[in-house]
Design a protein around this motif. Structure first.
Motif, mmCIF file in Angstrom:
data_model
loop_
_atom_site.group_PDB
_atom_site.id
_atom_site.type_symbol
_atom_site.label_atom_id
_atom_site.label_comp_id
_atom_site.label_asym_id
_atom_site.label_seq_id
_atom_site.Cartn_x
_atom_site.Cartn_y
_atom_site.Cartn_z
ATOM 1 N N ARG A 68 -15.328 101.278 -10.360
ATOM 2 C CA ARG A 68 -15.878 102.633 -10.265
ATOM 3 C C ARG A 68 -16.658 102.799 -8.974
ATOM 4 N N ARG A 69 -16.568 103.971 -8.390
ATOM 5 C CA ARG A 69 -17.322 104.370 -7.188
ATOM 6 C C ARG A 69 -16.986 103.512 -5.957
ATOM 7 N N GLY A 71 -14.492 104.097 -4.048
ATOM 8 C CA GLY A 71 -14.058 105.021 -2.996
ATOM 9 C C GLY A 71 -12.585 105.407 -3.070
ATOM 10 N N SER A 74 -11.909 109.229 -2.823
ATOM 11 C CA SER A 74 -12.293 109.690 -1.479
ATOM 12 C C SER A 74 -11.181 109.367 -0.483
ATOM 13 N N LEU A 91 -17.630 114.277 -5.080
ATOM 14 C CA LEU A 91 -16.476 114.051 -5.960
ATOM 15 C C LEU A 91 -16.944 113.518 -7.303
ATOM 16 N N SER A 93 -16.384 111.503 -10.882
ATOM 17 C CA SER A 93 -15.701 110.272 -11.258
ATOM 18 C C SER A 93 -14.360 110.599 -11.917
ATOM 19 N N GLN A 145 -20.282 97.499 0.463
ATOM 20 C CA GLN A 145 -21.737 97.680 0.501
ATOM 21 C C GLN A 145 -22.377 97.270 -0.825
ATOM 22 N N LYS A 177 -15.824 101.017 2.900
ATOM 23 C CA LYS A 177 -17.179 101.473 3.248
ATOM 24 C C LYS A 177 -17.810 100.547 4.284
ATOM 25 N N ASP A 179 -18.463 101.219 7.189
ATOM 26 C CA ASP A 179 -19.218 101.975 8.210
ATOM 27 C C ASP A 179 -20.684 101.583 8.252
ATOM 28 N N SER A 217 -12.920 102.530 6.309
ATOM 29 C CA SER A 217 -13.987 103.490 6.063
ATOM 30 C C SER A 217 -13.388 104.881 6.203
ATOM 31 N N ILE A 218 -13.879 105.820 5.391
ATOM 32 C CA ILE A 218 -13.368 107.194 5.540
ATOM 33 C C ILE A 218 -14.066 107.899 6.701
ATOM 34 N N TYR A 219 -15.103 107.257 7.263
ATOM 35 C CA TYR A 219 -15.857 107.912 8.336
ATOM 36 C C TYR A 219 -15.275 107.634 9.728
HETATM 37 N N1 LIG Z 1 -20.346 105.017 3.255
HETATM 38 C C1 LIG Z 1 -19.172 105.287 2.689
HETATM 39 N N2 LIG Z 1 -19.135 105.897 1.499
HETATM 40 C C2 LIG Z 1 -17.911 106.145 0.959
HETATM 41 C C3 LIG Z 1 -16.716 105.777 1.612
HETATM 42 N N3 LIG Z 1 -15.691 106.136 0.809
HETATM 43 C C4 LIG Z 1 -16.217 106.713 -0.274
HETATM 44 N N4 LIG Z 1 -17.560 106.724 -0.207
HETATM 45 C C5 LIG Z 1 -18.502 107.264 -1.204
HETATM 46 O O1 LIG Z 1 -18.380 106.509 -2.399
HETATM 47 C C6 LIG Z 1 -18.677 107.341 -3.519
HETATM 48 C C7 LIG Z 1 -17.647 107.139 -4.595
HETATM 49 O O2 LIG Z 1 -16.421 107.623 -4.155
HETATM 50 P P1 LIG Z 1 -15.204 108.002 -5.128
HETATM 51 O O3 LIG Z 1 -14.060 108.332 -4.266
HETATM 52 O O4 LIG Z 1 -15.620 109.016 -6.123
HETATM 53 O O5 LIG Z 1 -14.980 106.613 -5.864
HETATM 54 P P2 LIG Z 1 -13.881 106.261 -6.955
HETATM 55 O O6 LIG Z 1 -13.498 104.862 -6.729
HETATM 56 O O7 LIG Z 1 -12.775 107.273 -6.966
HETATM 57 O O8 LIG Z 1 -14.733 106.368 -8.264
HETATM 58 P P3 LIG Z 1 -14.212 106.536 -9.797
HETATM 59 O O9 LIG Z 1 -13.454 107.818 -9.858
HETATM 60 O O10 LIG Z 1 -15.472 106.579 -10.594
HETATM 61 O O11 LIG Z 1 -13.383 105.350 -10.127
HETATM 62 C C8 LIG Z 1 -18.736 108.778 -2.989
HETATM 63 O O12 LIG Z 1 -20.089 109.145 -2.915
HETATM 64 C C9 LIG Z 1 -18.166 108.703 -1.590
HETATM 65 O O13 LIG Z 1 -18.751 109.612 -0.686
HETATM 66 C C10 LIG Z 1 -16.814 105.135 2.891
HETATM 67 O O14 LIG Z 1 -15.830 104.782 3.554
HETATM 68 N N5 LIG Z 1 -18.067 104.916 3.374
#
Ligand SMILES: Nc1nc2c(ncn2[C@@H]2O[C@H](COP(=O)(O)OP(=O)(O)OP(=O)(O)O)[C@@H](O)[C@H]2O)c(=O)[nH]1
Length: 397
Positions: A68-69, A71, A74, A91, A93, A145, A177, A179, A217-219
């Protein structure tokens, strides 16, 4: 930096029966020709889609998995929906599998399946065998991270399960992530994750499973570059495309060329010289400039068409004597080239060679379409045979 963006550029006449021959560049300004035989555009299995040995569809799955979380959503939104990275903060979950067809918007054709964080392989309602069977690539996203011990054990479980069902899956690990990390820190994390993941596999006597690692990284553009490599591995005609690009650049005095899917900014092929990240980033920026300028100035009021069409081309001169040259190849593909200013003086030669290159690519695509059609026919026949109990009736013509 000066730039010319021309969305109304007249192409050379498309002579149907024109011989496929490429003029070549040398220091003596001579123009020689290469024959059809030199331009090897043959397709081993005849499909310029993706190899999918398990179904008659030419659209394999790319699975996005991870905790989870980490990315996952994203990544999908930024690469395929042009969402700005900052917007991903909002976004929600994902709580069920989200399936998306990427074929409608671009030539690169596949399905992306975004999984919710915690998948329970022991849940009887989750048919993971069916899912893994038609999968081309499994991307496992690890949040760099965060503490990644749990992510690594999840990676191990996922990979071993998937491998048992389908040993042909490409396993791609995005160390995501990055970045927030310094360069040294990034390398250190990659080394550590690489070692631990492979040790886990070795302990389970599964060393033969190959994992590929990417720092993403998405950034920045790293996520597009990583996705490009994942997608390239699924294109059976990649060697043919690379071969065509090699011939094209060596005959035109070009230093580097990329074949881009314009919508996603994934490059589906490049020549065999190494890719450097800055060059790739410049290409992405150029595509953005072309699309933006074309949207603003290229579309007339009553024109609801696409800002990218067969007349799209652009020239950008950088202040270090490098020229970037973009040209439309197909509705969804663009060729972006890097060359020195003095080489660009022979633009006529480059354009002629490009014309030959485009024809060769078109031939590769035509084979793909033919094979897709015959596959469809074949599966329809199979289906109609199954539909009749004794299998005597064929497909109606
Ligand atoms: N610093 C940073 N944050 C990121 C990056 N990619 C995603 N995030 C952050 O990570 C958080 C979680 O991103 P999600 O895309 O919702 O993660 P997920 O894996 O789809 O999460 P679930 O749907 O819960 O499984 C968000 O706040 C994004 O902004 C990245 O490359 N760098």
């Amino acid at each position: 930096m000066t730039s010319e963006v021309n969305s109304k550029y007249s192409e050379e006449e498309d002579g149907e029966d024109e011989a496929l021959a490429m003029a070549y560049y040398d220091d003596d300004d001579d123009l020689d020709t290469l024959t059809d035989g030199d331009l090897d555009c043959s397709c081993e299995d005849g499909v310029l889609g993706f190899s999918d040995p398990f179904s008659s569809e030419v659209k394999p799955r790319i699975l996005l998995m991870g905790l989870r979380r980490s990315g996952k959503s994203s990544i999908q939104k930024v690469v395929f929906h042009k969402m700005s990275p900052n917007e991903t903060l909002f976004l929600e979950s994902t709580n069920k599998i989200c399936r998306e067809d990427v074929s409608n918007s671009s030539f690169v054709s596949f399905q992306i399946w975004d999984f919710p964080g915690q998948i329970d392989f022991f849940d009887p309602t989750f048919d993971y065998e069916m899912i893994f069977r038609g999968t081309g690539a499994l991307i496992f996203v690890i949040d760099s991270q965060d503490d990644y011990v749990e992510a690594l054990s999840r990676l191990h479980l996922t990979v071993t399960r998937a491998y048992k069902v389908n040993p042909d899956i490409n396993f791609e690990v995005f160390i995501h992530k990055v970045d927030g990390l310094s360069d040294d820190h990034k390398i250190e994390k990659q080394r550590d994750i690489h070692k631990r993941a492979n040790d886990d596999l070795a302990d389970a006597a599964l060393e033969r499973i190959h994992l590929s690692f990417y720092l993403t990284s998405i950034y920045d553009h790293s996520i597009f570059e990583a996705f490009s490599k994942v997608v390239q591995k699924l294109i059976p005609q990649l060697p043919t495309l690379e071969n065509l690009l090699n011939i094209f650049i060596s005959n035109s005095g070009i230093e580097k060329a990329f074949l881009f899917d314009v919508v996603s900014k994934i490059y589906i092929a490049t020549d065999s010289s190494p890719v450097d990240m800055q060059t790739y980033e410049l290409c992405c920026d150029m595509i953005d400039v072309v699309i933006d300028i074309s949207c603003i100035y290229g579309l007339t009021g009553d024109d609801a068409g696409s800002p990218y069409d067969k007349e799209s081309m652009a020239i950008i001169r950088l202040n270090n004597t490098t020229v970037m040259y973009l040209k439309e190849v197909t509705k969804f593909l663009a060729l972006v080239c890097f060359l020195r200013e003095e080489s660009f003086e022979r633009k006529g030669l480059i354009d002629y060679n490009f014309h030959c290159f485009r024809k060769a690519i078109q031939e590769v695509f035509d084979v793909r379409v033919k094979v897709q059609r015959s596959r469809k026919l074949l599966s329809q026949r199979r289906w109609s045979k199954q539909a009749t109990p004794n299998g005597t009736q064929g497909l109606p013509h």
